[in-house]
Design an enzyme around this catalytic site. Structure first.
Site, short mmCIF file in Angstrom:
data_model
loop_
_atom_site.label_atom_id
_atom_site.label_comp_id
_atom_site.label_asym_id
_atom_site.label_seq_id
_atom_site.Cartn_x
_atom_site.Cartn_y
_atom_site.Cartn_z
N HIS A 12 -10.94 -0.31 13.58
CA HIS A 12 -11.66 0.05 12.35
C HIS A 12 -12.89 -0.84 12.12
CE1 HIS A 12 -11.95 2.61 9.01
NE2 HIS A 12 -10.69 2.62 8.61
N ASP A 40 -15.28 4.35 12.31
CA ASP A 40 -14.94 4.84 10.96
C ASP A 40 -13.85 5.90 11.06
OD1 ASP A 40 -16.83 3.19 9.81
OD2 ASP A 40 -18.42 4.72 9.92
#
Length: 424
Positions: free
Chosen positions: A396, A400
């Site tokens: 992450h 995204d």
């Protein structure tokens, strides 16, 4: 008589320390030239250390699990003549084996060069006199079999190389009526108070360190998508029927590799490596797909290089070649490193959902679950379809959530409409 000293070799890549993973000899053993003496572990592979001389082992320089400096004394061998006590002509490693996890401190011994055929299992007496803490040589499968049968391995005479206990030895032991449990059923209900300590060394230690490092450093998140693979399975069956005899059988894996290649054209951020120390993301045009491969010695990840330039059958052949090399201990360090994205599957054991751990410094790993037939509603009708989940993980810090979902959905679209895999 003289002494030939073998020092820990320089494996290369600027490595200053190497872990001693396993000895294949002990003090007092007679060894011959080119016989494997020990396995040492680098960050990427297991390397065999051969003997450059004939002689007798008189000293070992370390214990399994010990990290030794390059150039330190590894082993001393008594030889005819003057020997090289002052300076060792350190042998170059003769074989790079894949990084094979070794969960037990003692594993299968390798026979000496030009080993004789394995003797037939013969139980030469009711039991073997071993010390209570002495650990007999046996494979993990044999150890599990012995536990299932309620047999203490230290009481079983081994007929394999170096006294290794084989499955046949367990059967011979049972036939002589020496087991505390007369049948496997009785053994299953017998009380047990045994304990076993397993030293975490070699590749098992490397795996533990890498997995811990990956989960601590990367911001993992997973995304699961359901895919109807009926059409792609029909195409696969058709191609195998038409071309299987001449080109080889296709599994689902080369189709998944192709889907990755095509989807990555629109999502290049998934085919990347992240250097979190330098804070640099490197996106790569080449698609080097790591294909997780299960073997008897553990999980390995050989790399299909330049998947973007391979046809279905080319990918299938390379996957098969690499898997075979990994399982047989023939894969090189180069074949086990350098991936840009990883594909992992447990095949028929794939379950419904999984949460793969990233293979740092990669930022994406695509996990394949098993195919199951389920009733689905298609155009208002209930029909039986072949369904499969993709359970994938992403970093992450780089990827995204929306992009990850769109990437997996792109793969889904390609697999559900397989013609689009080949439309340029």
């Amino acid at each position: 008589m003289g002494t030939h000293v073998i020092k820990m070799p320089d494996i290369g890549e600027g490595i200053a320390e190497v872990e001693l993973s396993q000895w294949h000899v002990k003090v007092g053993d007679l060894v011959v030239e080119d016989q494997v003496l020990a396995d040492v572990m680098t960050d990427k592979a297991m390397v065999d250390i051969p003997s450059p001389v004939h002689g007798k082992v008189i000293a070992l320089g370390g214990q399994p699990g010990e990290v030794m400096a390059v150039g330190s004394v590894l082993i001393s061998i008594e030889v005819e003549g003057a020997g090289n006590l002052k300076e060792s002509a350190t042998p170059a490693p003769v074989k790079e084996a894949p990084a094979a996890p070794k969960a037990e401190a003692v594993v299968e011994s390798k026979p000496a060069a030009a080993a004789a055929p394995r003797p037939a299992p013969v139980c030469q007496g009711p039991m073997v006199a071993r010390e209570a803490d002495e650990r007999p040589l046996a494979s993990p499968a044999v150890r599990k079999h012995a536990l299932d049968l309620g047999i203490q391995l230290r009481l079983v005479r081994g007929s394999g190389p170096a006294g290794r206990v084989l499955h046949e030895d367990l059967e011979a032991y049972l036939a002589q009526g020496q087991s505390n449990a007369s049948t496997p059923v009785a053994a299953a209900y017998a009380q047990r108070n045994d304990e076993e300590q397993i030293q975490v060394i070699g590749m098992r230690r490397k795996i533990a360190q890498r997995m811990q490092d990956a989960t601590q450093r990367a911001a993992h998140f997973s995304y699961v998508e359901e895919i109807d693979v009926t059409a792609i399975e029909e195409l696969r069956a058709h191609l195998n029927e038409k071309h299987g005899a001449s080109r080889g059988k296709l599994t689902l894996l080369p189709f998944l590799v192709r889907a990755l290649v095509v989807a990555l054209r629109d999502f290049p951020q998934m085919n990347a490596r992240y250097d979190d120390e330098a804070q640099v993301i490197t996106r790569l045009g080449a698609v080097h797909v790591g294909v997780a491969t299960q073997s008897d010695v553990g999980l390995m990840v050989p790399v299909v290089r330049h998947a973007e330039a391979r046809s279905l059958w080319d990918s299938a052949a390379e996957i098969a070649r690499l898997a075979n090399a990994a399982r047989n201990g023939k894969a090189s360090r180069d074949e086990l490193s350098g991936s840009t994205i990883t594909l992992t599957s447990l095949g028929a054991l794939g379950g419904i959902v999984s949460t793969p751990v990233l293979n740092l410094p990669e930022v994406a790993i695509v996990g394949v679950n098993k195919i199951v037939e389920r009733p689905m509603v298609v155009k208002g009708q209930v029909v039986i379809r072949k369904m499969m989940n993709l359970s994938s993980s992403f970093d992450h810090r780089v990827v995204d959530g929306m992009d990850a979902a769109l990437f997996i959905q792109a793969i889904r679209g390609l697999l559900e409409q397989p013609a689009t895999l080949f439309v340029e």
